[in-house]
Design a protein around this motif. Structure first.
Motif, PDB file in Angstrom:
ATOM      1  N   VAL A  71       0.666  14.739  -4.571  1.00 48.10           N
ATOM      2  CA  VAL A  71       0.092  15.139  -3.291  1.00 48.10           C
ATOM      3  C   VAL A  71      -0.243  16.632  -3.250  1.00 48.10           C
ATOM      4  O   VAL A  71      -1.100  17.053  -2.495  1.00 48.10           O
ATOM      5  CB  VAL A  71       1.025  14.829  -2.090  1.00 48.10           C
ATOM      6  N   TYR A  74      -4.410   7.815  -4.072  1.00 51.95           N
ATOM      7  CA  TYR A  74      -3.350   8.568  -3.386  1.00 51.95           C
ATOM      8  C   TYR A  74      -1.952   8.214  -3.867  1.00 51.95           C
ATOM      9  O   TYR A  74      -1.120   9.071  -4.131  1.00 51.95           O
ATOM     10  CB  TYR A  74      -3.396   8.274  -1.886  1.00 51.95           C
ATOM     11  N   ALA A  75      -1.706   6.902  -3.946  1.00 52.19           N
ATOM     12  CA  ALA A  75      -0.329   6.457  -4.194  1.00 52.19           C
ATOM     13  C   ALA A  75       0.161   6.876  -5.568  1.00 52.19           C
ATOM     14  O   ALA A  75       1.362   7.063  -5.771  1.00 52.19           O
ATOM     15  CB  ALA A  75      -0.240   4.949  -4.037  1.00 52.19           C
ATOM     16  N   LEU A 127       0.818  -1.220   0.000  1.00 47.53           N
ATOM     17  CA  LEU A 127       0.000   0.000   0.000  1.00 47.53           C
ATOM     18  C   LEU A 127       0.854   1.274   0.000  1.00 47.53           C
ATOM     19  O   LEU A 127       1.759   1.420   0.801  1.00 47.53           O
ATOM     20  CB  LEU A 127      -0.905  -0.018   1.238  1.00 47.53           C
ATOM     21  N   GLY A 128       0.550   2.155  -0.924  1.00 50.26           N
ATOM     22  CA  GLY A 128       1.233   3.452  -0.958  1.00 50.26           C
ATOM     23  C   GLY A 128       2.536   3.448  -1.733  1.00 50.26           C
ATOM     24  O   GLY A 128       3.106   4.492  -2.002  1.00 50.26           O
ATOM     25  N   GLN A 129       3.034   2.268  -2.084  1.00 50.49           N
ATOM     26  CA  GLN A 129       4.337   2.196  -2.747  1.00 50.49           C
ATOM     27  C   GLN A 129       4.233   1.951  -4.245  1.00 50.49           C
ATOM     28  O   GLN A 129       5.205   2.149  -4.968  1.00 50.49           O
ATOM     29  CB  GLN A 129       5.176   1.065  -2.127  1.00 50.49           C
ATOM     30  N   CYS A 145       2.627   4.646   4.852  1.00 50.07           N
ATOM     31  CA  CYS A 145       2.163   5.916   4.276  1.00 50.07           C
ATOM     32  C   CYS A 145       1.375   5.618   3.022  1.00 50.07           C
ATOM     33  O   CYS A 145       1.816   4.848   2.172  1.00 50.07           O
ATOM     34  CB  CYS A 145       3.363   6.803   3.933  1.00 50.07           C
ATOM     35  N   ILE A 146       0.171   6.196   2.915  1.00 50.52           N
ATOM     36  CA  ILE A 146      -0.624   5.963   1.719  1.00 50.52           C
ATOM     37  C   ILE A 146      -0.556   7.158   0.778  1.00 50.52           C
ATOM     38  O   ILE A 146      -1.283   7.236  -0.189  1.00 50.52           O
ATOM     39  CB  ILE A 146      -2.100   5.643   2.073  1.00 50.52           C
ATOM     40  N   ARG A 147       0.311   8.092   1.080  1.00 48.34           N
ATOM     41  CA  ARG A 147       0.497   9.281   0.260  1.00 48.34           C
ATOM     42  C   ARG A 147      -0.810  10.072   0.097  1.00 48.34           C
ATOM     43  O   ARG A 147      -1.076  10.655  -0.958  1.00 48.34           O
ATOM     44  CB  ARG A 147       1.045   8.905  -1.126  1.00 48.34           C
ATOM     45  N   CYS A 148      -1.597  10.125   1.149  1.00 48.03           N
ATOM     46  CA  CYS A 148      -2.886  10.807   1.045  1.00 48.03           C
ATOM     47  C   CYS A 148      -2.687  12.309   0.969  1.00 48.03           C
ATOM     48  O   CYS A 148      -3.573  13.036   0.540  1.00 48.03           O
ATOM     49  CB  CYS A 148      -3.769  10.457   2.230  1.00 48.03           C
TER      50      CYS A 148
END
Lengths: 335, 447
Positions: free
Chosen positions: A269, A264-265, A118-120, B377-380
């Motif tokens: 941002v 999001y990922a 997740l997120g990567q 971290c989900i980079r939100c």
């Protein structure tokens, strides 16, 4: 005071908001529910089966891959459920179920977990899985059935965007009158050929508004994405509003703009980056639709912009508070 | 200014980006400040604020009275430390501070008489220079928490003209109510200081900024300010939307004047002096009595404190004494803080002494102090959304972990004021402030 105190020592802040990853993912799931209902209503119970298989296999792959890699189990963050739902939403109802499992494998194992979870991941798992399936099983992935027919034996039909791009010279009004193209109201309610979750604009907008209201997503990406497609479509059609409306409601634009480009990922941002990202998605979508050999370009455009995301972030680096560009500016400020 | 009705309450002229909505938890707002009985001993560490430490100027066995200098330094960024009780110096040795660091300190055993030092007399102040000298001698540091020596703020250089004084009564940290009590209990001193400072500095305007969740403070201050409309007519009350970190100096300057303090700069760079309201009130008291900074108000609160309240405490009183005065603990605390929950420091040992900059003492049970589990971290982007400085903490975290000092500098890491908004908002429970500190260390070590 006599007994020995054991005090926790940690860095500030010592209070935290109640926001959690699980809550965010739960909000996305809630926002997707109306579209799931619409998909089942329009395409029949088999749509529910496709959704269930996608979600279950995604969660299973998440669990297995984390376990094999000896990492913490992350099924609880619900992100695999979101990926499964989005994958199902991007598939036609007639898709063989084993292909759903292949798609879930591509999404969760290859795109997400191989890159660190997740997120990567650098690309949207559901979109990439859709493209993998589209390239591998082209006919199964484009075998769209007419709405309400349901079942695997249903009559195969063309999507509205297919009809529009192959209609040379015939006006939109004529196509609707001929019964070839569904009316705008049907387009809005989702009674048209297409993937399970992409057809019902009303449900997708409802979900999108929910995500905006909950602060899960920012308006920057969906608005700039849809806005760009609208502007280009208007110019390309010499300001034919009806044609533009079909472009906006057709294909997977709303699903992509509200639920997948906002991942999001794989999106910037910062707000400036988000706008560039959204405009880029819009331009690519419109160009693929207008000039490409494919009738639909949302997933390719999002994937391409996913890859460009780090570059966009680098180029749109926001200015921090009190940023001083040069000495000259500083003097100007002080004066 | 002139086109505004003189009795109007101003609203913020500009609103900074970011910030978070935190629970105010100001349970002690209505509790009047009470004086703690003189403690048996006080411990006065020689390092009480940012800047150079002091050297003890007394010997073991000396008798000292309240207000007598016990430590001083000839460095610029330093202020003297005064005895906060009268009695005998029993030790000059290293002590453990509340954050676990060791510092040399002067320990005084009280004789219970609270005799005031004979040399304490109101200072003669006719010019700015006199004032700066007097304020240095008073030992005043910013009472809002950061503890920056106040005389430095009041030292103006001719190439940076100052037109605005901002009295900071925002008090945006949860739980803390000492500034609010100061506004209500010492409003006359605040206004008196404002006029003295205005006369000396010739400010074009003075803005007393209060968050809109403290209407009582606004009412009282405004009433007093309005009485003097003819003489000055430069003092204005301003209400600010309560949003953390509204009270941060740079945010305050932006809200009150619309000016942005440049990165690495001070409010003086944009013509402002920002002072905490308790520091401002102290100035008037000091000019009247000559009594240096030997005590301060502290909010004692949290779900483990039996009788939460605002307490006036001699500097150097141990945290344990203050907690005992407030009825002790109702349950075993899991975390004790000096300062507020957003920027305060976790206390290692309650035997540590209170410093000039400590504005609160909070004790939390395990339930309240529980940390959010840390996930990926989900980079939100919430950390960036809430950052008042417009930084991207998640990216700074990554760059800090790879030790990329150049990238960290480019991303503006050094403007971070560690307000904690990013870590507060983070759904993944990341200790982002800790990473920001690490990032600053990476930059410092790279030089």
């Amino acid at each position: 005071m006599e007994e020995k105190q054991i005090l926790t020592v940690s860095a500030s802040p010592h209070v935290k908001s109640t926001a959690t990853t699980r809550r965010i993912m739960l909000d996305v799931i809630i926002a997707l529910i109306p579209a799931a209902f619409a998909g089942v209503t329009v395409f029949g119970l088999r749509a529910a089966l496709v959704i269930a298989v996608c979600v279950l296999s995604s969660v299973m792959f998440e669990y297995l891959s984390r376990r094999l890699m000896k990492r913490d189990c992350t099924v609880g963050d619900l992100s695999a459920v979101v990926t499964g739902l989005l994958l199902a939403f991007n598939l036609p109802v007639s898709i063989p179920l084993w292909m759903c499992v292949v798609g879930a494998f591509a999404a969760i194992v290859v795109v997400k977990q191989f890159f660190g979870g997740l997120g990567q991941n650098f690309a949207n798992p559901a979109i990439t899985a859709r493209i993998v399936l589209l390239v591998s099983f082209a006919s199964a992935m484009t075998g769209f059935t007419s709405p309400v027919a349901g079942g695997v034996d249903a009559v195969s039909t063309a999507t509205p965007l297919n009809i529009l791009s192959s209609a040379d010279g015939t006006s939109v009004a004529q196509l609707v009158a001929n019964g070839e193209l569904p009316s705008l109201l049907k387009m809005f309610l989702g009674v048209r050929a297409g993937c399970i979750g992409e057809t019902c604009a009303a449900a997708l907008l409802l979900g999108g508004v929910y995500l905006l209201a909950r602060g899960v997503i920012k308006p920057a990406i969906p608005f700039s994405f849809i806005g760009t497609v609208a502007v280009i479509s208007l110019f390309a059609s010499r300001f034919d509003l009806t044609w533009t409306a079909y472009e906006l409601l057709g294909g997977g634009l709303l699903l992509g703009a509200f639920f997948m480009a906002t991942d999001y990922a794989t999106s910037p941002v910062n707000t400036g980056g988000k706008i560039v990202f959204g405009v880029g998605c819009g331009i690519l979508t419109a160009v693929i639709r207008l000039y490409g050999s494919l009738p639909e370009g949302v997933s390719y455009s999002i994937l391409l912009m996913n890859i460009a995301c780090p570059l966009i972030e680098k180029l749109t680096q926001p200015k921090y508070f009190g940023f001083i560009k040069s000495k000259k500016k500083k003097e100007g400020k002080a004066a | 200014m002139s086109n505004l009705r003189p009795d109007a309450i101003l609203h913020a002229v500009s609103r900074g980006r970011g910030g978070v909505k935190v629970d105010h938890s100001k349970f002690t707002a209505e509790s009047e400040t009470v004086r703690i009985p003189t403690p048996k001993t006080v411990v006065l560490p020689m390092q009480q604020h940012i800047g150079a430490p002091c050297t003890p100027t007394v010997q073991k066995g000396d008798h000292v009275d309240i207000g007598q200098v016990v430590g001083d330094s000839d460095q610029f960024l330093s202020v003297p430390i005064h005895a906060s009780v009268s009695g005998t110096v029993t030790a000059i040795a290293d002590v453990k501070l509340s954050n676990g660091r060791m510092a040399p300190a002067v320990t005084i055993e009280s004789d219970g008489k609270n005799t005031v030092f004979a040399g304490v007399a109101p200072p003669e102040v006719h010019t700015k220079e006199d004032l700066v000298k007097a304020i240095r001698a008073s030992g005043l540091v910013g009472l809002g928490g950061a503890g920056f020596p106040s005389f430095v703020k009041l030292t103006v250089s001719p190439d940076k003209p100052i037109d605005t004084l901002i009295v900071n009564a925002a008090e945006c940290e949860p739980y803390i109510t000492v500034d609010y009590r100061e506004c209500i209990e010492n409003s006359w001193n605040i206004i008196a200081s404002v006029y003295t400072l205005s006369q000396l500095y010739g400010f074009k305007r003075v803005i007393i900024a209060v968050e809109d969740n403290k209407p009582e403070a606004i009412k009282i201050l405004k009433n007093i300010a309005d009485k003097d409309i003819e003489t000055g007519n430069i003092v204005r009350l301003m209400t600010l939307k309560s949003r953390y970190p509204q009270g941060a100096e740079k945010m305050m300057v932006l809200s009150a004047t619309g000016r942005k303090v440049p990165a690495g700069g001070l409010p003086a760079d944009v013509g402002c002096i920002v002072m905490n309201v308790a520091s401002v009130a102290f100035v008037a008291r000091y000019l009247k009595t000559g009594r240096p900074l030997v005590s301060r108000s502290v909010t004692v609160s949290g779900d483990c404190i039996a009788r939460p309240g605002n307490v006036r405490v001699p500097i150097g009183t141990s945290f344990a004494d203050i907690i005992d005065f407030c009825g002790g603990f109702t349950q075993t605390p899991a975390k004790i803080l000096s300062g507020g929950p957003m920027m305060g420091t976790a206390v290692v040992d309650t035997n540590a002494p209170l410093l000039k900059s400590n504005n609160a003492l909070l004790a939390f049970s395990a339930k309240t102090a529980e940390a959010k589990p840390q996930t990926a971290c989900i980079r939100c982007g919430r950390c960036h959304d809430v950052c008042p400085m417009g930084l991207i903490p998640t990216k700074i975290e990554r760059a800090a972990l790879t030790g990329d000092a150049d990238l960290l500098k480019k991303m503006g890491t050094m403007v971070c004021m560690e307000c904690g908004s990013c870590a507060y908002a983070c759904p993944a429970g990341k200790p982002l402030v800790q990473y920001m500190r690490l990032a600053k260390d990476v930059i410092r070590n790279n030089k």
